[in-house]
Design an enzyme around this catalytic site. Structure first.
Site, short mmCIF file in Angstrom:
data_model
loop_
_atom_site.label_atom_id
_atom_site.label_comp_id
_atom_site.label_asym_id
_atom_site.label_seq_id
_atom_site.Cartn_x
_atom_site.Cartn_y
_atom_site.Cartn_z
N ASP A 45 0.84 -1.21 0.00
CA ASP A 45 0.00 0.00 0.00
C ASP A 45 0.87 1.25 0.00
O ASP A 45 0.35 2.38 -0.04
CB ASP A 45 -1.03 -0.02 1.15
N SER A 46 2.20 1.07 -0.01
CA SER A 46 3.11 2.18 -0.31
C SER A 46 2.79 2.77 -1.67
O SER A 46 3.25 3.87 -2.00
CB SER A 46 4.57 1.69 -0.27
N ASP A 84 -0.94 -6.25 -0.09
CA ASP A 84 -1.27 -5.56 1.17
C ASP A 84 -2.76 -5.37 1.29
O ASP A 84 -3.44 -4.97 0.34
CB ASP A 84 -0.63 -4.15 1.14
N LYS A 112 -1.00 -9.37 3.27
CA LYS A 112 -0.23 -8.82 4.40
C LYS A 112 -1.11 -7.87 5.20
O LYS A 112 -1.82 -7.04 4.61
CB LYS A 112 1.02 -8.09 3.89
N GLU A 114 -1.16 -5.34 8.93
CA GLU A 114 -0.32 -4.65 9.90
C GLU A 114 -0.95 -4.66 11.28
O GLU A 114 -2.15 -4.36 11.40
CB GLU A 114 -0.14 -3.17 9.48
N GLU A 181 9.49 -3.84 10.47
CA GLU A 181 9.92 -2.58 9.84
C GLU A 181 10.44 -1.58 10.87
O GLU A 181 9.80 -1.32 11.91
CB GLU A 181 8.72 -1.97 9.09
O1 KIV Z 1 3.52 -1.02 1.61
C1 KIV Z 1 4.69 -1.44 1.56
O2 KIV Z 1 5.41 -1.27 0.58
C2 KIV Z 1 5.19 -2.16 2.71
C3 KIV Z 1 6.65 -2.42 2.79
C4 KIV Z 1 7.36 -1.17 3.16
C5 KIV Z 1 6.98 -3.53 3.71
O3 KIV Z 1 4.44 -2.48 3.59
#
Ligand code: KIV
Length: 264
Positions: A45-46, A84, A112, A114, A181
């Protein structure tokens, strides 16, 4: 490259073979990373920052990640695709299942999420429904408003102890992978040593089982702030393929990240 699965990454851990992974958001780069033999790609989600120009990941929607997961998944033959789950798309097991289904149907093989021990029922329900989970602890960017900024986590003895316990509990709940992280390198090393599942670090020193980098940080094209743990592999090599191969080699031989790219 033959198809990478969670068993492949588990085997790498058993064999103490360090592996590099990277984010991907589109077909062209996903194809290039796949060709270079990157074992796993994260549709992070970056994308909120690097693709959409946002200040945080909070504005990213499930539709956004579904779209980019499709773009990436259609372009790879070997790499494991991890997607994500964005902000507030897994706040209950039911909501998580509904949204994870969309990511899996778009081509992800793992999702993924968080957070800490409150994710246990979510992880259990996803697994019961055939969705492997990568947990993400430490500096979890979806919590930036709670943390009051992007700050290193786990610096105090009690925070560090709690993070190790959280990691063990998420593993016990069924998490298949763990991203850690922006924590002190010795803490990430302890987490990697205590867990049986592969632990993938970012800003967490060079002793984890794997590394993940946002692709823009590896190519020196990050919009805005470039993190301390970034390295411009493209500048060193002048070629995208060579940059990715150098990244993989430097992770494998333990040279990336070095001390100045880590926190203590
Ligand atoms: O969203 C993302 O790119 C991430 C990485 C920084 C691990 O969660």
């Amino acid at each position: 490259m033959s198809k990478v699965t969670l068993s492949t990454l588990r085997r790498y851990k058993e064999e103490k073979k360090k592996f590099g992974t990277i984010t991907a958001y589109d077909a062209a780069f996903a194809h290039l990373f796949d060709e270079c033999g990157v074992p796993a790609l994260l549709v992070g989600d970056s994308l909120g920052m690097v693709m959409q120009g946002r200040e945080s990941t909070v504005g990213v929607t499930i539709d956004d990640v579904v779209y980019h997961t499709g773009c990436v998944a259609r372009a790879v033959t070997g790499a494991l695709v991890i997607a994500d789950m964005p902000f507030m798309t897994y706040d209950t097991p039911e909501v998580a299942c509904r949204n994870a289904a969309r990511l899996m149907q778009a081509g992800a093989s793992v999702v993924k999420i968080e957070g800490g021990v409150w994710l246990i029922p979510v992880i259990e329900r996803l697994l019961q429904n055939g969705v492997p989970v990568c947990a993400h602890i430490g500096l979890t960017p979806q919590f930036v408003n709670v943390f009051g900024g992007y700050k290193i986590q786990g610096r105090s003895e009690s925070q560090a102890q709690q993070m190790v316990e959280t990691a063990l509990k998420l593993q016990d709940a069924g998490a298949s992978l763990l991203v850690i992280e922006c924590v002190p390198a010795p803490l990430a090393e302890e987490v990697a040593n205590r867990l049986d599942i592969p632990v993938i670090g970012i800003g967490a020193g060079n002793k984890t089982d794997g590394q993940i980098l946002v692709m823009h940080d590896a190519f020196g094209i990050t919009p805005g702030h470039t993190p301390k743990f970034a390295r411009n592999f493209l500048k060193e090599t002048g070629d995208f393929h060579k940059a990715v191969e150098l990244y993989l080699a430097e992770v494998a031989n333990g040279n990336f990240p070095n001390e100045s790219q880590s926190f203590f």
